[in-house]
Design an enzyme around this catalytic site. Structure first.
Site, PDB file in Angstrom:
ATOM      1  N   ASN A 108      44.891   4.445  13.667  1.00  0.00           N
ATOM      2  CA  ASN A 108      45.901   3.793  14.512  1.00  0.00           C
ATOM      3  C   ASN A 108      47.343   3.989  14.044  1.00  0.00           C
ATOM      4  O   ASN A 108      47.974   3.055  13.529  1.00  0.00           O
ATOM      5  CB  ASN A 108      45.567   2.308  14.673  1.00  0.00           C
ATOM      6  CG  ASN A 108      44.320   2.107  15.517  1.00  0.00           C
ATOM      7  OD1 ASN A 108      43.207   2.161  15.008  1.00  0.00           O
ATOM      8  ND2 ASN A 108      44.479   1.904  16.806  1.00  0.00           N
ATOM      9  N   TYR A 136      33.772   9.882  22.796  1.00  0.00           N
ATOM     10  CA  TYR A 136      34.934  10.385  22.035  1.00  0.00           C
ATOM     11  C   TYR A 136      34.582  10.482  20.548  1.00  0.00           C
ATOM     12  O   TYR A 136      34.721  11.530  19.918  1.00  0.00           O
ATOM     13  CB  TYR A 136      36.116   9.446  22.268  1.00  0.00           C
ATOM     14  CG  TYR A 136      37.323   9.661  21.372  1.00  0.00           C
ATOM     15  CD1 TYR A 136      38.235  10.695  21.618  1.00  0.00           C
ATOM     16  CD2 TYR A 136      37.577   8.811  20.298  1.00  0.00           C
ATOM     17  CE1 TYR A 136      39.352  10.859  20.806  1.00  0.00           C
ATOM     18  CE2 TYR A 136      38.700   8.971  19.492  1.00  0.00           C
ATOM     19  CZ  TYR A 136      39.584  10.003  19.745  1.00  0.00           C
ATOM     20  OH  TYR A 136      40.688  10.165  18.950  1.00  0.00           O
ATOM     21  N   ALA A 137      34.098   9.364  20.008  1.00  0.00           N
ATOM     22  CA  ALA A 137      33.761   9.322  18.580  1.00  0.00           C
ATOM     23  C   ALA A 137      32.636  10.302  18.266  1.00  0.00           C
ATOM     24  O   ALA A 137      32.636  10.968  17.227  1.00  0.00           O
ATOM     25  CB  ALA A 137      33.344   7.903  18.209  1.00  0.00           C
ATOM     26  N   ARG A 189      47.646   3.383  25.103  1.00  0.00           N
ATOM     27  CA  ARG A 189      47.145   2.581  23.977  1.00  0.00           C
ATOM     28  C   ARG A 189      47.836   1.214  23.944  1.00  0.00           C
ATOM     29  O   ARG A 189      48.861   1.005  24.592  1.00  0.00           O
ATOM     30  CB  ARG A 189      47.346   3.383  22.693  1.00  0.00           C
ATOM     31  CG  ARG A 189      46.422   4.601  22.699  1.00  0.00           C
ATOM     32  CD  ARG A 189      46.741   5.605  21.615  1.00  0.00           C
ATOM     33  NE  ARG A 189      47.686   6.614  22.066  1.00  0.00           N
ATOM     34  CZ  ARG A 189      47.801   7.839  21.533  1.00  0.00           C
ATOM     35  NH1 ARG A 189      47.021   8.202  20.540  1.00  0.00           N
ATOM     36  NH2 ARG A 189      48.697   8.701  21.991  1.00  0.00           N
ATOM     37  N   ASP A 205      33.877  -2.030  22.216  1.00  0.00           N
ATOM     38  CA  ASP A 205      34.999  -1.928  21.275  1.00  0.00           C
ATOM     39  C   ASP A 205      34.533  -1.679  19.845  1.00  0.00           C
ATOM     40  O   ASP A 205      33.412  -2.002  19.477  1.00  0.00           O
ATOM     41  CB  ASP A 205      35.815  -3.228  21.324  1.00  0.00           C
ATOM     42  CG  ASP A 205      37.276  -2.998  20.953  1.00  0.00           C
ATOM     43  OD1 ASP A 205      37.628  -1.891  20.516  1.00  0.00           O
ATOM     44  OD2 ASP A 205      38.063  -3.957  21.113  1.00  0.00           O
TER      45      ASP A 205
END
Ligand code: NAD
Ligand code: UGA
Length: 359
Positions: free
Chosen positions: A188, A159-160, A206, A310
């Site tokens: 966020n 994704y990033a 989320r 993470d």
């Protein structure tokens, strides 16, 4: 201006559409597969809704882009569980399909506002050095911070990485073709309509939505790997204020710039987030018969599957938004959580007919 909003039916898109309509300055073309979150805006004379899948758009979008003044692209898969479950789908939508949109804007010589993510910063140096996240207090800065991803086998980073590659292509079009874009990196955001509840309807949503679901339906609040990592939360109304300034682009200060949008003061570990949400629920919303969920720790591999890793800590540096746009967010963490929880509690009670909110 005539603005095309791609992904207008999502969390950020629906809140942005509502505000642009109430400002009454621009005409909007909202494109999304889903319009449920746009219900309050539908039928307004300044809004044209096109319910379609951009992957099936056979050339019509180029013409629409030729006829508009600005394109805002919010389309993406934006739930971490999907990065693990369907990395190719994430790459296809978040890079390949979004690149097509960017190239249409290049061809039509139209300004594009592209939603990227704070995840492009990846992990902190502390985590690379095996240190705890608390030892990495440096905020991420748009034009100087390195972007640090994990190994390929941890495919969460697709994704990033897709978002980062798209940013790099926009930058290249900027320097080689004079293309005019602005990149937004949200940190966020939370607020009304973030995800659908009960959470099964949103897949694996989320963290706010999982915790809210627990408070309303009694499922456990699960701390992935103990909830030691940090996030800094921004209320959607504050975020939308900043996005509107970027859309209006005073003195063209946003041309070919990247903006962090975030609230460094609202930092919290995920464990603290769970306890804070439970406390706010008990103080403000609890009525007899509400569930009292337990807070437990679960391994990330059990929660997401193999390939998850993470981001340990994400503190935004928001000097650019403050200096160029005069923006700073107004809501502290308690207020962000209270207003978002209030929305979901009221919605739940309206649908299920039980309880009263104290607020
Ligand atoms: P969201 O999932 O709520 O919205 C995305 C929208 O895109 C959805 O309404 C979805 O239906 C639509 N969409 C997906 N595929 C489509 C397709 N093929 N054709 C048409 N529409 C399609 O996500 P969001 O939270 O509103 O995020 C918006 C953007 O901001 C995304 O690019 C996301 O990566 C980025 N972002 C969001 C956050 C955040 O805090 N919410 C943080 C970082 C980045
Ligand atoms: C999210 C999504 O990638 C995007 O919406 C966006 O690009 C990015 O945030 C952002 O807002 O900038 P992330 O913060 O990792 O990424 O997503 P969450 O699902 O909200 O997870 C936050 C943290 O809570 C992670 O540490 C996760 O492991 C943890 N978590 C999640 C729990 O402890 N329990 C849960 O039930 C869910």
């Amino acid at each position: 201006m005539k603005i095309i909003l791609l992904g207008a039916g999502g969390f950020i898109g629906a809140n942005l559409t509502e505000r642009l309509i109430s400002d009454g300055k621009h005409d909007l073309v909202a494109i999304d597969i889903d319009s449920e979150k746009l219900e309050g805006s539908l039928g307004h004379h300044r809004l044209t809704l096109m319910k379609e899948d951009i992957r099936q758009n056979a050339g019509g979008l180029q013409k629409q882009i030729e006829e508009c003044d600005l394109v805002v692209d919010l389309i993406a898969f934006a739930n971490p569980s999907l990065y693990v479950l369907d990395p190719l789908g994430v790459f296809d939508l978040n890079f390949t399909e979004n690149l097509k949109i960017a190239e249409m804007c290049v061809k039509a010589k139209k300004r594009l506002i592209q939603f990227s993510t704070c995840e492009v910063y990846g992990k902190t140096v502390a985590s690379v050095l095996g240190k705890p996240p608390a030892e990495m207090p440096f905020p991420f800065e748009e034009d100087s911070s390195p972007l640090i991803m994990g190994p390929i086998k941890n495919h969460r980073w697709i994704y990033a990485c897709a978002k980062q590659l798209l940013e790099r292509v926009l930058h290249a079009y900027g320097i080689q073709n004079g293309f005019n874009y602005t990149i937004i990196r949200p940190f966020n955001f939370i607020g009304p309509r973030i995800d659908f509840l009960p959470s099964e309807k949103a897949g694996n949503p989320r963290v706010f939505s999982h915790f809210m679901n627990a408070l309303l339906y009694g499922t456990p609040m699960k701390l992935v790997d103990g909830g030691i990592n940090y996030r800094a939360y921004t209320y959607i109304d504050d975020a939308v204020d900043c996005i509107i300034r970027i859309i209006e682009n005073p003195n063209q200060v946003c041309d070919r710039e990247i903006f962090n949008i975030g609230t460094p003061e609202n930092e919290v570990t995920i464990k603290e987030l769970a306890y804070k949400m439970r406390d706010i629920f008990n103080e403000e919303f609890r009525t007899a018969g509400d569930p009292d969920p337990e807070i437990i720790s679960v391994p990330s591999e059990e929660f997401y599957g193999k390939g998850y890793e993470d981001c340990d800590r994400r503190i935004p540096n928001v000097d650019k938004a403050r200096n160029l746009l005069g923006w700073h967010s107004q809501h502290d963490l308690r207020s962000v959580l209270f207003h978002t929880m209030e929305y979901f509690v009221k919605k739940h009670r309206a649908e299920h007919g039980s309880g009263k909110t104290k607020a």
